[in-house]
Design an enzyme around this catalytic site. Structure first.
Site, PDB file in Angstrom:
ATOM      1  CG  ASP A  25      -1.853   1.182   1.354  1.00 45.30           C
ATOM      2  OD1 ASP A  25      -2.531   1.762   0.367  1.00 45.30           O
ATOM      3  OD2 ASP A  25      -1.739   1.613   2.373  1.00 45.30           O
ATOM      4  CB  SER A  26       0.439   4.521  -0.430  1.00 43.44           C
ATOM      5  OG  SER A  26      -0.929   5.077   0.150  1.00 43.44           O
ATOM      6  CB  CYS A  63      -3.087   0.497  -2.358  1.00 45.47           C
ATOM      7  SG  CYS A  63      -3.126   2.242  -2.942  1.00 45.47           S
ATOM      8  CG  ASN A  64      -9.368   0.618  -2.527  1.00 42.67           C
ATOM      9  OD1 ASN A  64      -8.777   0.722  -1.535  1.00 42.67           O
ATOM     10  ND2 ASN A  64     -10.324   0.051  -2.568  1.00 42.67           N
ATOM     11  CD  GLU A  69       0.205   6.967   5.771  1.00 42.65           C
ATOM     12  OE1 GLU A  69       1.397   6.903   5.939  1.00 42.65           O
ATOM     13  OE2 GLU A  69      -0.203   5.900   5.384  1.00 42.65           O
ATOM     14  CB  CYS A  76      -9.464   4.653   0.254  1.00 41.58           C
ATOM     15  SG  CYS A  76      -7.882   5.267   1.232  1.00 41.58           S
ATOM     16  CB  THR A  77      -6.786   0.063   2.255  1.00 42.95           C
ATOM     17  OG1 THR A  77      -5.668   0.558   1.625  1.00 42.95           O
ATOM     18  CG2 THR A  77      -7.122  -1.075   1.230  1.00 42.95           C
ATOM     19  CG  HIS A  78      -4.969   5.122   4.345  1.00 45.06           C
ATOM     20  ND1 HIS A  78      -4.335   4.286   3.185  1.00 45.06           N
ATOM     21  CD2 HIS A  78      -3.864   5.406   4.989  1.00 45.06           C
ATOM     22  CE1 HIS A  78      -2.971   4.584   3.048  1.00 45.06           C
ATOM     23  NE2 HIS A  78      -2.547   5.169   4.181  1.00 45.06           N
TER      24      HIS A  78
HETATM   25  N1  DGL Z   1      -4.756   3.182   0.879  1.00 42.67           N
HETATM   26  C1  DGL Z   1      -4.796   3.839  -0.498  1.00 42.67           C
HETATM   27  C2  DGL Z   1      -6.077   3.273  -1.332  1.00 42.67           C
HETATM   28  O1  DGL Z   1      -6.506   2.494  -0.810  1.00 42.67           O
HETATM   29  C3  DGL Z   1      -4.062   5.013  -1.034  1.00 42.67           C
HETATM   30  C4  DGL Z   1      -4.175   5.985  -0.436  1.00 42.67           C
HETATM   31  C5  DGL Z   1      -3.334   7.313  -0.754  1.00 42.67           C
HETATM   32  O2  DGL Z   1      -1.984   7.001  -0.587  1.00 42.67           O
HETATM   33  O3  DGL Z   1      -3.828   8.272  -1.162  1.00 42.67           O
HETATM   34  O4  DGL Z   1      -6.490   3.856  -2.180  1.00 42.67           O
END
Ligand code: DGL
Length: 268
Positions: A10-11, A74-75, A153, A185-187
């Protein structure tokens, strides 16, 4: 049977939601997780650049860390590169978009569904396409939520500022009267309390983490790639491209005790 670990990236910290689900569902599988915290957020970046990062990370996982499968947790990266990764690498590559959409349309009773994600994912049209394919009669409202990832984050999950931002960003999803909202978004599962406060308790929040873990399990079984019984305890390895101390501190809070230490990777 295949003793090699599963790779995942992921990011940053978001993919730990998927890592948690995979560790819980498949406790005998080993895992290498790479959080590209040195280059987050991916959401506002051009998709071509996110795709480049995704290929670089997948090469690191496959060629240097010898993983048997890659989960794009990460989406944004999945929207940018899932298909090109599947073509470029000879291990199975699993994304989070289709599993999430499947869970979303199954959850909704009214067919009015929502997805929230980064600017990159929403703009890519990947969700719109996946919902149209999975459930053509569903009415989808897709909303970008710039700023959410940065709060996660920083380890800030339910402050007044997050609430204020959530009220503003989620207004279109509320107005559309969706009954199920995919955290695309996985966050975002880390902001679930705030998002639920704003959307109301009668809107079901859907995370792609569990559904993705089931997809990984299905593939391992179908392809005969499970880790052999008696191979010894599974291991979890965590890699960050950003600040190591912060990754270990926040990562442990988010994932749990499996993240007792991490390793720092410097891109050459
Ligand atoms: N967790 C990420 C996603 O699912 C990326 C978020 C990001 O870095 O902007 O999209």
């Amino acid at each position: 049977m295949d003793d090699r670990p599963i790779g995942m990236f992921d990011s940053g910290f978001g993919g730990l939601t998927v890592a948690r689900a995979v560790i819980d569902l498949l406790p005998d599988e080993s895992l290498v997780y790479l959080g590209d915290t040195g280059r987050y957020p991916y959401g506002p970046r051009p998709l071509e650049q996110v795709a480049e990062f995704a290929h670089q990370i997948t090469a690191e996982l496959v060629e240097r860390r010898n993983v048997k499968m890659v989960v794009v947790a990460c989406n944004t990266a999945a929207a940018a590169a899932l298909h090109s990764l599947q073509e470029a690498f000879d291990v199975p590559v699993v994304g989070v978009i289709e599993p999430g959409v499947r869970a979303l349309v199954q959850t909704s009773a009214t067919g009015r569904v929502g997805v929230i994600g980064t600017v990159g994912s929403v703009r890519s049209g990947a969700y719109q396409a996946a919902v149209a394919l999975e459930s053509p009669s569903s009415e989808l409202t897709a909303v970008a939520c710039p700023g959410f990832v940065e709060f996660v984050e920083r380890g800030e999950f339910d402050s007044e500022q997050v609430h204020v931002l959530a009220r503003a960003l989620l207004a279109p999803a509320r107005e559309a009267k969706v009954d199920a909202l995919l955290l695309g978004c996985t966050h975002y599962p880390y902001l679930a309390r705030t998002i639920s406060d704003v959307m109301g308790r009668d809107v079901v929040l859907v995370s792609s983490a569990d559904e993705t873990a089931f997809e990984v399990r299905r593939l391992l079984i179908d392809l005969g790639m499970q880790r052999p019984a008696g191979a010894g305890p599974a291991t979890q390895q965590f890699v960050t491209t950003g600040d190591l101390d912060w990754f270990e501190e926040l990562g442990r809070r988010l994932l749990g005790p499996e993240l007792d230490r991490a390793e720092r990777l410097e891109w050459a």
